[in-house]
Design a protein around this motif. Structure first.
Motif, PDB file in Angstrom:
ATOM      1  N   ALA B 173       0.840  -1.194   0.000  1.00  0.00           N
ATOM      2  CA  ALA B 173       0.000   0.000   0.000  1.00  0.00           C
ATOM      3  C   ALA B 173       0.873   1.241   0.000  1.00  0.00           C
ATOM      4  O   ALA B 173       1.954   1.263   0.586  1.00  0.00           O
ATOM      5  N   VAL B 175       0.475   5.153   1.020  1.00  0.00           N
ATOM      6  CA  VAL B 175      -0.413   6.051   1.739  1.00  0.00           C
ATOM      7  C   VAL B 175       0.123   7.464   1.577  1.00  0.00           C
ATOM      8  O   VAL B 175       1.304   7.710   1.808  1.00  0.00           O
ATOM      9  N   SER B 185      -5.083   5.996   0.707  1.00  0.00           N
ATOM     10  CA  SER B 185      -4.357   4.742   0.881  1.00  0.00           C
ATOM     11  C   SER B 185      -4.588   3.889  -0.359  1.00  0.00           C
ATOM     12  O   SER B 185      -5.661   3.344  -0.560  1.00  0.00           O
ATOM     13  N   ASP B 187      -4.187   0.736  -2.237  1.00  0.00           N
ATOM     14  CA  ASP B 187      -3.858  -0.660  -1.993  1.00  0.00           C
ATOM     15  C   ASP B 187      -3.618  -1.321  -3.343  1.00  0.00           C
ATOM     16  O   ASP B 187      -4.528  -1.448  -4.161  1.00  0.00           O
ATOM     17  N   CYS B 193      -8.501   2.598  -3.760  1.00  0.00           N
ATOM     18  CA  CYS B 193      -7.903   3.640  -2.943  1.00  0.00           C
ATOM     19  C   CYS B 193      -8.929   4.087  -1.920  1.00  0.00           C
ATOM     20  O   CYS B 193     -10.054   4.430  -2.275  1.00  0.00           O
ATOM     21  N   LEU B 207       3.215   5.278  10.240  1.00  0.00           N
ATOM     22  CA  LEU B 207       2.477   4.038  10.344  1.00  0.00           C
ATOM     23  C   LEU B 207       2.970   3.267  11.561  1.00  0.00           C
ATOM     24  O   LEU B 207       4.148   3.324  11.911  1.00  0.00           O
ATOM     25  N   ILE B 214      -2.497   4.494  11.735  1.00  0.00           N
ATOM     26  CA  ILE B 214      -1.676   5.526  11.105  1.00  0.00           C
ATOM     27  C   ILE B 214      -1.782   6.792  11.927  1.00  0.00           C
ATOM     28  O   ILE B 214      -2.848   7.167  12.406  1.00  0.00           O
ATOM     29  N   ARG B 228      -6.660   2.284  10.167  1.00  0.00           N
ATOM     30  CA  ARG B 228      -6.624   2.174   8.712  1.00  0.00           C
ATOM     31  C   ARG B 228      -7.730   1.261   8.193  1.00  0.00           C
ATOM     32  O   ARG B 228      -8.125   1.349   7.045  1.00  0.00           O
TER      33      ARG B 228
END
Lengths: 706, 334
Positions: B173, B175, B185, B187, B193, B207, B214, B228
C-alpha cells in the motif's frame, strides 16, 4: 585402451623347432588344429588400428569416428542391411558445396511442368524497346522490332576508335583553350566541336516490297518530316557539310515497274510524275533551286513570321507539324484557322404562320397583362400606411414616425449630422396608450445608469464574497449596496439598486460603475489560466478572524455545497462517513516491484451499476440522506465510542478525556453505524468466485508460490 | 513511560539553515542523516558529537561527529530516507528532483525528474527497495523505478487536489497525505484507494509497526491516530501548548509504538502516551531541556521550530531537528 599389449610369450617348447635338424620331433600331434579364432582375444599383439571394441555380447561397439562413431545407428545396425551405410567423411574445406540455385522447375512434377510450358510466352528481353517506335516511320515494322535502347554498334565502334560523346568526329584541332580568362591560353589539341545534327537532314529509308504503292494511292500527299533519325543510320557520319544542305526529301516511290533505278535519264519521262508536284533536288552538291525556302532560313525570322490566311495551297506543300512536334496523322490536315465556336451562326426562329392559333390558350388572357412586379404595384398604389392597415384589418398604431418621439434637440442634432434640413419636427412625445413601460419613465431612465455586468462575473464575485474577501469592508452600507448590485446582475433580484440616503443620481451612477469595475476582478478564469489553478479545498483555519458581520451582510445566494465528509470530519465523526473508496489500477510493473499480485483487471464497469467511467470517480460509502441522519444523531446523542487499536489490550476504564479545545463530544451512545462492515468495500466488489472464474487460470501466480 | 529518554546526549551542529529532515540509518541505526535549508545533507555519527559541541566557525571545517556532506541539491532539502541495505538514500527538496545517493561515494546515482513542484517527501518502497515513492507540491505521488533505467515514473497518482505533503509505503500500500485534508491509501492488491477525510491539511504520516494504525498530523494542532481498517479515529493528541497551524511539522511513533512524538511551530517537542493520550513530556529544542508545567509560554523566536523528529527504532533515543540548524539527540542517562 590402446595400451600396448604384452608380447606373446615366446612359443612353447612344443612348438619350438627342434634345434637339431636331425632330431625327430618328440611330440606327436593328433587331429587337426582349430582355425585360429580371429575375434577372440588370445592376448596376442594386435596393433591399435586393428583392435576392435566389442560389448559383452561380442558385438562391435566402436566404429570409426567417421564411420558412425560409438554405437552408431540403431543398435549397431550401421553398415548392416537394415541400417544406414556410413559415408566416409569428405572435408568440405577444399570441396565446397556447389551453390546450385534452385529453380521453380526443381519443385515441379510433370503436370506442373506441362502447365508451365503451356503458359510460357515469348517476349523480348528487357533491353528491347517496344515494338516499333512512336512517331517513327511505320514502314519499319520489322526493323522496329530490333531497335534497342542500348547503344548501337556504330556508337560502340566509334567509342573504341576514341570518340567520346559530345565530341565531334574527325581530326583533333590544335587551338588555345577557350577559357573565360583568355590571358595566357596555350594551344592544346582538342577534339573538334560537336556540331549538332540537323534532324531535318535525314533521309527516309524505304524498304518496300513488291507492289507497294506509297502515297500515290492517296490523292493528296503531305510531306513527312519525322523527327527521329533513321534507325540504322549514323547521322553524324554525314558530316557537317551536309547539315547546311537544304532539306531533302527522299524521292517518292512510284508505282510498280518504274523506279529511280529505271531512270533513263530523259527528263520528259519523269518518274515522280505520279507523286506530288514538287520539285526535288536529284543531285548532291550545289543547290540548283535556291528558290525553295530552307527551313533554317525560316528559323531566323521566326519571330516575325507572317501567316497569310489564304495559304491553303502552300500549306499542302509545306511541312506542317502539330503542337506536339509530330506530323498530323495521314489523311488529316492541320487546320489553318481556328474555328471560332463562339461566333456561331444564329438562325432566326421559325416563322409562325399567320392565322395560327395555339390550341393551348390561356384561360385568362388578361391576366398576363395585369401581372406586374410588386414594386410597380407599390408605385402605382395610392394607399398609404393607414389605408393598408385598414385594409388588412390591423389595429391602427398611432401613425407616428421616430421624430414624433425624439426630443427637439435630438432632432436638430440629427439634422446637423445628416445635413438634411427637411427632417420632420421632433415632438418628444411619450409612448402611445397601451404601450407605455409598466415602470414609470423615471426609473426607466435610472436603469440606464446601472452598468452592465456579466452574469457569471457577478455570480463569481458573490461566491467569492460569501467565502472570503469582498471589497468595501470598511463601509458595511456600501458593501450592502455592492452586494445588492451583484445580486441584481446575477439575476437573483430584479429591482433597481438602492440609493443611499441623499446621494444624487450621478453619484449613485458613479458608485454603480465603481461596483461593476470592482466585480470585474472576479471574472471567472477561463481556458489556459483556469487549468493552471485548482481551487483550494482547504478551508480557512478555525479562529482566524471569524467574520460575523460579513455573515449578516452577505446574503448567500445558495448554501455552498459542502462535502458531507468534510462536515463529518469537522465534527470528529471519523469512520464510514469520512471514508470513500475509488478504484484505481496499478501498473503491472509496479505490482511486480512490490511483489504483489496485480488486482484483477480494471474493476470492471459491469460491477458498477451505473457503469461510470473507471478511475476518477469517488463513491460515497454512505448516501447523503443517511449521512444527514447520522450527523443529526451524533449531534443529538454524542459521538460514537472510540475504538481501540486491535493490539491495545483492555479498553480504558473511564471515557477518554479530551481537552477542552476539542470539538469532539466525548463518550455517549453508539450511533447507528455499523462500524464492522464497510458497505463501500462489500458492495463494490463482485464475489470472489467471479474473479476466480475469470482470472483463475492466470499464469503469473509466482508471487503466491514464492 | 518511565524510561522515556529525556536527556540530550548529542548535538549535531553545522547546518546553517533550518533542518527539515532527520533520518536514522537502517539496521544498526548508528548514524543520522540530516537535510537542511542550506542545501546540504550531512551524515553524522551522534556518538562523536557531545551535547556541548558547537558549530565550527568556518563552514569548511567539519563539525564534531560529521562524517560526510552530500552536496547536489540546489534548493532546500525536505526529506531523506535510507534504504534497508544502508548503501543508498533518497533525498528530495525544492528542486523538483528526486535524488538517489550512494552513501559511500557521496554521489547521486540517479536523479528522477518529472515533478512540477518541490518534492515534499521521497521514500523507498517495494521489495528490496526497488522503487522510490515521492510526494510533491504539484499534487502528485510518483513511483520511480530504481532498477530500470527508465526516466518515466512507474505510476503517477494525481488524485490529490492540493500539495501532497507526506507519503509512506507499507506492504502493498502507498499512503499519501495531502493539504486537501485527505489521507489516501492506495492498496495495490485490491486496486482500491481508500480516502479518509481528516478535514485539515495533513502534514505528516507515520504508520504503526503492524500497519493497521496511522498517525496523522494536521494543521489544527492535533495529531490523530486513525484506524486504517475502517477510517475511525482511535485517539487525538492535543495539548494547550501544542501549536501546529502553519508549518509542516513531522510526528512519529516511538518506543515500540507506545509514544507519540511531534515537533511544533514554536520550538517545542511533545511526547504523548499513545494509549492515554496524555502529554508526557515537553522539550524545548533550543534550550535542550525538558519543560515542566504548562504555565511558561516563551516568546516564540523566528527560528524556534521543531520541524522534524525521528525516533531510533532500536534504542531509547530520538532526535529533534530545529530551525536553528542543530539536531539534538535525546537519550537516557545511563
Amino acid at each position: 585402451m590402446s595400451y600396448k599389449r604384452p608380447r606373446a610369450i615366446s612359443p612353447s617348447g612344443a612348438q619350438k623347432r627342434p634345434r637339431g635338424a636331425g632330431a625327430a620331433s618328440t611330440t606327436i600331434t593328433l587331429g587337426t588344429e582349430l582355425p585360429p579364432d580371429e575375434d577372440s582375444d588370445d592376448g596376442t599383439f594386435v596393433p591399435v588400428w586393428k583392435q576392435t571394441v566389442t560389448d559383452e555380447r561380442g558385438r562391435r561397439r566402436l566404429h570409426g569416428a567417421f564411420t558412425g562413431g560409438f554405437s552408431a545407428g540403431y543398435f549397431n545396425t550401421v553398415g548392416s542391411k537394415e541400417g544406414w551405410a556410413p559415408k566416409t567423411f569428405v572435408s568440405s574445406r577444399s570441396n565446397r558445396n556447389k551453390d546450385t540455385t534452385q529453380r521453380a522447375e526443381d519443385f515441379m512434377d510433370e503436370e506442373d511442368k506441362a502447365a508451365a510450358a503451356e503458359s510460357r510466352e515469348l517476349e523480348t528481353a528487357q533491353s528491347f524497346a517496344t515494338i516499333g517506335r512512336v512517331g517513327g516511320s511505320q514502314n519499319d515494322a520489322l526493323f522496329g522490332l530490333f531497335v534497342t535502347e542500348e547503344e548501337t554498334m556504330g556508337v560502340k565502334i566509334a567509342q573504341k576508335m576514341g570518340w567520346r560523346r559530345d565530341q565531334g568526329v574527325g581530326r583533333k584541332v590544335c587551338r588555345p583553350a577557350r577559357l573565360d580568362d583568355a590571358a595566357g591560353a596555350t594551344a592544346h589539341t582538342f577534339a573538334p566541336k560537336d556540331s549538332r545534327i540537323m534532324s531535318a537532314a535525314k533521309e527516309e529509308v524505304n524498304r518496300k516490297g513488291l507492289g507497294y504503292r506509297s502515297e500515290a494511292r492517296l490523292g493528296a500527299t503531305e510531306e513527312k518530316e519525322p523527327e527521329d533519325r533513321p534507325m540504322l543510320a549514323l547521322p553524324w557520319l554525314e558530316g557537317p557539310s551536309k547539315t547546311k544542305a537544304p532539306k531533302r526529301a527522299a524521292p517518292k516511290k512510284s508505282s510498280f515497274g518504274v523506279g529511280v533505278l529505271n531512270d533513263t535519264g530523259s527528263d520528259d519521262e519523269d518518274p515522280y510524275e505520279l507523286g506530288p508536284r514538287i520539285k526535288f533536288n536529284k543531285s548532291l552538291g550545289k543547290d540548283k533551286k535556291p528558290k525553295k525556302p530552307s527551313k533554317l532560313a525560316k528559323a531566323g525570322v521566326e519571330g516575325i513570321v507572317f501567316k497569310p490566311k489564304k495559304a491553303s495551297g502552300e500549306s499542302s506543300a509545306r511541312p506542317q507539324l502539330s503542337y506536339d512536334g509530330k506530323p498530323p496523322l495521314p489523311g488529316f490536315v492541320l487546320a489553318t484557322q481556328i474555328i471560332d465556336l463562339t461566333s456561331k451562326k444564329r438562325y432566326p426562329p421559325p416563322k409562325v404562320p399567320s392565322g395560327w392559333k395555339a390550341s393551348k390558350s390561356t384561360t385568362e388572357p388578361a391576366h398576363a397583362k395585369s401581372h406586374q412586379s410588386v414594386s410597380d404595384a407599390a408605385k402605382s398604389s395610392t394607399l398609404d400606411a393607414r389605408a393598408r392597415a385598414s385594409l388588412l384589418g390591423e389595429k391602427l398604431l398611432s401613425g407616428k414616425s421616430v421624430f414624433d418621439f425624439i426630443p427637439k434637440d435630438v432632432r436638430d442634432r440629427l439634422a446637423t449630422m445628416t445635413g438634411k434640413v427637411n427632417l420632420p419636427q421632433g415632438r418628444g412625445e411619450g409612448a402611445p396608450e397601451g404601450y407605455e413601460d409598466p415602470n414609470s419613465t423615471k426609473p426607466k431612465d435610472l436603469w440606464t445608469f446601472v452598468p452592465i455586468l456579466d452574469k457569471g462575473t457577478a455570480a463569481a464575485a458573490l461566491a467569492k464574497g460569501a467565502t472570503g474577501w469582498m471589497p468595501y469592508a470598511e463601509d458595511p452600507n456600501k458593501r450592502a449596496r455592492y452586494v445588492s448590485f451583484l445580486e441584481l446582475r446575477a439575476g437573483l433580484k430584479a429591482d433597481l439598486p438602492e440609493r443611499a440616503g441623499q446621494t444624487s443620481v450621478s453619484n449613485w451612477a458613479k458608485e454603480l460603475q465603481e461596483f461593476a469595475h470592482a466585480a470585474e476582478v472576479f471574472k471567472p478564469t477561463t481556458g489556459l489560466m483556469a487549468s493552471r489553478f485548482i481551487s483550494s479545498t482547504a478551508t480557512s483555519l478555525p479562529g482566524s478572524g471569524s467574520s460575523t458581520p460579513n455573515e449578516n451582510l452577505v446574503r448567500r445566494p445558495a448554501a455552498r455545497p459542502q462535502d458531507p465528509a468534510e462536515q463529518a470530519a469537522k465534527l470528529g465523526m471519523y469512520g464510514p462517513m469520512t471514508r470513500s473508496t475509488f478504484p484505481f489500477y496499478p501498473s503491472r510493473l509496479l505490482c511486480k516491484r512490490f511483489n504483489v499480485r496485480p488486482p484483477p483487471d480494471p474493476p470492471s464497469a459491469d460491477t458498477n451499476v451505473d457503469g461510470a467511467a473507471f478511475g476518477g470517480r469517488t463513491e460515497e460509502a454512505v448516501s447523503k440522506s443517511a449521512m444527514d441522519k447520522m450527523v443529526h444523531e451524533v449531534l443529538s446523542q454524542g459521538a460514537p465510542a472510540l475504538q481501540r487499536p486491535a493490539w491495545v489490550g483492555a479498553p480504558p476504564e473511564q471515557p477518554v478525556e479530551v481537552s477542552e479545545a476539542s470539538p469532539i463530544v466525548p463518550g455517549g451512545e453508539h450511533a447507528n453505524v455499523d462500524v464492522e462492515k464497510n458497505d463501500a468495500l462489500t458492495q463494490e466488489r463482485a464475489p470472489e468466485d467471479v474473479f476466480k472464474a475469470i482470472f483463475g487460470d492466470d499464469d503469473d501466480d509466482d508471487d503466491d508460490d514464492a | 513511560m518511565p524510561y522515556f529518554p529525556t536527556t540530550p546526549i548529542a548535538k549535531l551542529t553545522g547546518h546553517t539553515g533550518p533542518v527539515h529532515a532527520v533520518a536514522y540509518s537502517s539496521s544498526p541505526h548508528s548514524y543520522i542523516l540530516t537535510g537542511a535549508a542550506d542545501r546540504t545533507i550531512r551524515l553524522y555519527n551522534p556518538s562523536k558529537a557531545p551535547p556541548s559541541s558547537v558549530a565550527p566557525t568556518s563552514s569548511a571545517a567539519y563539525a564534531p561527529g560529521l562524517i560526510t556532506k552530500y552536496n547536489a541539491h540546489g534548493y532546500e532539502v525536505l526529506s531523506i530516507d535510507v534504504n534497508g541495505a544502508n548503501d543508498r538514500f533518497v533525498s528530495t527538496g525544492g528542486d523538483k528532483i528526486v535524488f538517489l545517493w550512494d552513501v559511500q561515494t557521496a554521489q547521486t546515482v540517479r536523479r528522477f525528474t518529472g515533478h512540477a513542484g518541490r518534492v515534499n517527501r521521497g521514500v523507498f518502497g517495494g521489495e528490496g527497495d526497488s522503487v522510490i515513492v515521492s510526494a510533491s507540491f504539484d499534487g502528485t505521488v510518483r513511483v520511480w523505478d530504481v532498477r530500470s533505467s527508465s526516466y518515466k515514473p512507474l505510476m503517477t497518482f494525481s488524485d490529490a487536489k492540493d500539495s501532497v505533503t507526506d507519503v509512506l509505503v507499507f506492504d502493498g500500500a502507498i499512503v499519501s497525505g495531502s493539504v486537501d485534508g485527505r489521507v489516501r491509501s492506495y492498496d495495490l492488491r485490491t486496486g482500491y484507494c481508500e480516502v479518509d477525510v481528516i478535514g485539515y491539511p495533513v502534514t505528516s504520516l507515520t504508520l504503526s509497526k503492524k500497519g493497521t494504525e496511522i498517525l496523522v498530523s494536521s494543521l489544527d494542532s492535533t495529531v490523530r491516530l486513525m484506524d486504517r481498517g475502517n477510517g475511525q479515529l482511535l485517539k487525538a493528541y492535543r495539548d494547550q501548548a501544542f501549536v501546529n497551524t502553519d508549518l509542516r511539522v513531522r510526528s512519529t511513533l516511538g518506543l515500540n509504538d507506545s509514544v507519540v512524538l511531534s515537533g511544533s511551530d514554536d520550538g517545542m517537542t511533545f511526547a504523548w502516551d499513545l494509549l492515554g493520550g496524555t502529554a508526557l513530556h515537553k522539550f524545548r529544542h533550543s534550550e535542550m531541556r525538558e519543560m515542566r508545567g504548562t504555565a511558561e509560554k516563551k516568546e516564540k523566536g523566528k527560528k524556534d521550530i521543531v520541524s522534524a523528529v525521528a525516533f531510533c527504532p532500536s534504542r531509547r533515543e530520538w532526535a529533534s531537528a530545529g530551525g536553528d540548524g542543530n539536531v539534538v539527540v535525546w537519550g537516557t542517562d545511563s
